[in-house]
Write a protein that holds these residues in place. Structure first.
Motif, PDB file in Angstrom:
ATOM      1  N   GLU A 163       0.833  -1.208   0.000  1.00  0.00           N
ATOM      2  CA  GLU A 163       0.000   0.000   0.000  1.00  0.00           C
ATOM      3  C   GLU A 163       0.865   1.255   0.000  1.00  0.00           C
ATOM      4  O   GLU A 163       0.629   2.194  -0.764  1.00  0.00           O
ATOM      5  CB  GLU A 163      -0.931   0.000   1.211  1.00  0.00           C
ATOM      6  CG  GLU A 163      -1.936   1.138   1.220  1.00  0.00           C
ATOM      7  CD  GLU A 163      -3.301   0.726   0.683  1.00  0.00           C
ATOM      8  OE1 GLU A 163      -3.907   1.559  -0.039  1.00  0.00           O
ATOM      9  OE2 GLU A 163      -3.752  -0.381   0.970  1.00  0.00           O
ATOM     10  N   GLU A 164       1.876   1.287   0.831  1.00  0.00           N
ATOM     11  CA  GLU A 164       2.725   2.481   0.900  1.00  0.00           C
ATOM     12  C   GLU A 164       3.637   2.591  -0.321  1.00  0.00           C
ATOM     13  O   GLU A 164       3.945   3.693  -0.774  1.00  0.00           O
ATOM     14  CB  GLU A 164       3.562   2.485   2.186  1.00  0.00           C
ATOM     15  CG  GLU A 164       4.630   1.436   2.290  1.00  0.00           C
ATOM     16  CD  GLU A 164       5.497   1.605   3.546  1.00  0.00           C
ATOM     17  OE1 GLU A 164       6.727   1.789   3.377  1.00  0.00           O
ATOM     18  OE2 GLU A 164       4.958   1.561   4.663  1.00  0.00           O
ATOM     19  N   ILE A 165       4.039   1.472  -0.880  1.00  0.00           N
ATOM     20  CA  ILE A 165       4.914   1.510  -2.058  1.00  0.00           C
ATOM     21  C   ILE A 165       4.182   2.099  -3.257  1.00  0.00           C
ATOM     22  O   ILE A 165       4.707   2.978  -3.956  1.00  0.00           O
ATOM     23  CB  ILE A 165       5.449   0.099  -2.378  1.00  0.00           C
ATOM     24  CG1 ILE A 165       6.409  -0.366  -1.281  1.00  0.00           C
ATOM     25  CG2 ILE A 165       6.146   0.078  -3.743  1.00  0.00           C
ATOM     26  CD1 ILE A 165       6.799  -1.828  -1.368  1.00  0.00           C
ATOM     27  N   VAL A 166       2.963   1.641  -3.511  1.00  0.00           N
ATOM     28  CA  VAL A 166       2.217   2.127  -4.682  1.00  0.00           C
ATOM     29  C   VAL A 166       1.633   3.516  -4.456  1.00  0.00           C
ATOM     30  O   VAL A 166       1.079   4.115  -5.384  1.00  0.00           O
ATOM     31  CB  VAL A 166       1.111   1.138  -5.111  1.00  0.00           C
ATOM     32  CG1 VAL A 166       1.730  -0.177  -5.557  1.00  0.00           C
ATOM     33  CG2 VAL A 166       0.099   0.912  -3.998  1.00  0.00           C
ATOM     34  N   SER A 167       1.771   4.048  -3.244  1.00  0.00           N
ATOM     35  CA  SER A 167       1.325   5.415  -2.973  1.00  0.00           C
ATOM     36  C   SER A 167       2.407   6.446  -3.273  1.00  0.00           C
ATOM     37  O   SER A 167       2.135   7.654  -3.260  1.00  0.00           O
ATOM     38  CB  SER A 167       0.903   5.547  -1.495  1.00  0.00           C
ATOM     39  OG  SER A 167      -0.190   4.700  -1.192  1.00  0.00           O
ATOM     40  N   VAL A 168       3.625   5.986  -3.564  1.00  0.00           N
ATOM     41  CA  VAL A 168       4.742   6.887  -3.823  1.00  0.00           C
ATOM     42  C   VAL A 168       4.574   7.537  -5.192  1.00  0.00           C
ATOM     43  O   VAL A 168       4.329   6.858  -6.196  1.00  0.00           O
ATOM     44  CB  VAL A 168       6.076   6.126  -3.761  1.00  0.00           C
ATOM     45  CG1 VAL A 168       7.234   6.998  -4.246  1.00  0.00           C
ATOM     46  CG2 VAL A 168       6.342   5.633  -2.349  1.00  0.00           C
ATOM     47  N   GLU A 169       4.713   8.848  -5.233  1.00  0.00           N
ATOM     48  CA  GLU A 169       4.632   9.558  -6.510  1.00  0.00           C
ATOM     49  C   GLU A 169       5.781   9.112  -7.419  1.00  0.00           C
ATOM     50  O   GLU A 169       6.936   9.098  -7.018  1.00  0.00           O
ATOM     51  CB  GLU A 169       4.716  11.068  -6.280  1.00  0.00           C
ATOM     52  CG  GLU A 169       4.535  11.881  -7.549  1.00  0.00           C
ATOM     53  CD  GLU A 169       4.556  13.374  -7.301  1.00  0.00           C
ATOM     54  OE1 GLU A 169       4.494  14.142  -8.290  1.00  0.00           O
ATOM     55  OE2 GLU A 169       4.626  13.783  -6.114  1.00  0.00           O
ATOM     56  N   GLY A 170       5.434   8.771  -8.634  1.00  0.00           N
ATOM     57  CA  GLY A 170       6.431   8.289  -9.577  1.00  0.00           C
ATOM     58  C   GLY A 170       6.448   6.786  -9.726  1.00  0.00           C
ATOM     59  O   GLY A 170       7.068   6.252 -10.648  1.00  0.00           O
ATOM     60  N   VAL A 171       5.767   6.082  -8.831  1.00  0.00           N
ATOM     61  CA  VAL A 171       5.589   4.638  -8.977  1.00  0.00           C
ATOM     62  C   VAL A 171       4.256   4.408  -9.676  1.00  0.00           C
ATOM     63  O   VAL A 171       3.194   4.492  -9.069  1.00  0.00           O
ATOM     64  CB  VAL A 171       5.623   3.907  -7.615  1.00  0.00           C
ATOM     65  CG1 VAL A 171       5.243   2.430  -7.782  1.00  0.00           C
ATOM     66  CG2 VAL A 171       6.989   4.026  -6.970  1.00  0.00           C
ATOM     67  N   ASP A 172       4.308   4.158 -10.954  1.00  0.00           N
ATOM     68  CA  ASP A 172       3.102   3.940 -11.747  1.00  0.00           C
ATOM     69  C   ASP A 172       3.013   2.514 -12.281  1.00  0.00           C
ATOM     70  O   ASP A 172       2.007   2.123 -12.863  1.00  0.00           O
ATOM     71  CB  ASP A 172       3.066   4.916 -12.931  1.00  0.00           C
ATOM     72  CG  ASP A 172       3.140   6.361 -12.470  1.00  0.00           C
ATOM     73  OD1 ASP A 172       2.367   6.736 -11.578  1.00  0.00           O
ATOM     74  OD2 ASP A 172       4.005   7.110 -12.975  1.00  0.00           O
TER      75      ASP A 172
END
Length: 268
Positions: A163-172
């Motif tokens: 959840e926190e990983i895919v919330s990072v801006e630039g991780v698409d």
């Protein structure tokens, strides 16, 4: 031929209703990349983590991808800004980073792919720029907009913190690594595949909730939720083909006829 831009190309393929389909290449011989490019694949993963290749081999693979219209993505050995920058300067259009397990690790990897303060170093005389700094503003903006930084989710920690990983801006985009994940969990990749599919469904659903595209190896039960995926690797494909060829020959091999030399005049 201009290098294909990763994000724009993936978006275009997805808009057509297709799944961008690629392959892992591990051989040091760039002919493998050329074969896949001429066979209709969309992207290639140039594997610097497990593949036996140095920088010159990587550059050859990148040139082969450029010549055959493949989107080239490089898997670096570790989450190291120097390795990421080196791959992008050589012409990679995307980076796959192994064992991402937290938001901080993902943010560090994203920063290394972007021309920004504290991010990727600027150098106009590299293969990716065709060794020219002309229109640097346009080039750097295009690269920032199109480069794909792809965390590899292949540890329990990565799954737990998805959840926190895919919330990072630039991780698409993310990619699901079933082999290392099975090892990290202490389970068998084949016998316990149902457990891996269950974890994949959680990872993919979480990614999709945040508008992140999820990729996985195809053919293992992940396909339904996979936005993009890979089909095998060059060396495993070669091995399987070699085994089929020798098995097919030996199953119908004619009996060996003993060689009988002709008598010579002197031997009569």
């Amino acid at each position: 031929m201009a290098m294909k831009r990763a994000r724009a190309t993936f978006d275009s393929i997805l808009a057509e209703g297709r799944r961008p389909t690629g392959v892992f290449v591990m051989s040091s011989d760039a002919s493998t990349t050329a074969v896949y490019g001429s066979s209709g694949y969309d992207w290639v993963l140039i594997d610097r983590e497990h593949g036996v290749m140095d920088n010159s081999h990587m550059i050859s693979h990148l040139l082969a991808a450029q010549a055959t219209g493949l989107v080239p993505i490089v898997r670096v050995l570790e989450n190291n800004p120097t390795l990421i920058q080196q791959s992008l300067d050589a012409g990679a259009q995307g980076i796959l980073v192994p064992k991402i397990g937290s938001a901080d690790e993902a943010r560090r990897a994203v920063a290394a792919t972007r021309y920004q303060a504290g991010g990727r170093g600027m150098c106009p005389v590299v293969p990716a720029t065709n060794f020219s700094g002309s229109n640097w503003g346009g080039y750097s903006t295009e690269m920032n907009d199109n480069v794909i930084l792809m965390p590899l989710i292949e540890t329990k920690r990565g799954v737990d913190n998805i959840e926190e990983i895919v919330s990072v801006e630039g991780v698409d985009y993310i990619f699901f690594g079933l082999a290392d994940l099975s090892q990290d969990l202490g389970i068998d990749m084949e016998a316990d595949l149902d457990q891996l599919v269950e974890l994949w469904e959680h990872v993919a659903a979480t990614a999709h909730k945040h508008g992140v595209r999820a990729g996985a190896p195809l053919g293992y039960g992940f396909d339904a939720l996979a936005d993009f995926g890979s089909l095998d690797s060059d060396m495993s494909t070669l091995r399987a083909a070699a085994e089929r060829s020798i098995a097919a020959y030996r199953s119908s091999e004619p009996a060996l006829v003993e060689y009988q030399p002709a008598q010579t005049l002197l031997g009569r």
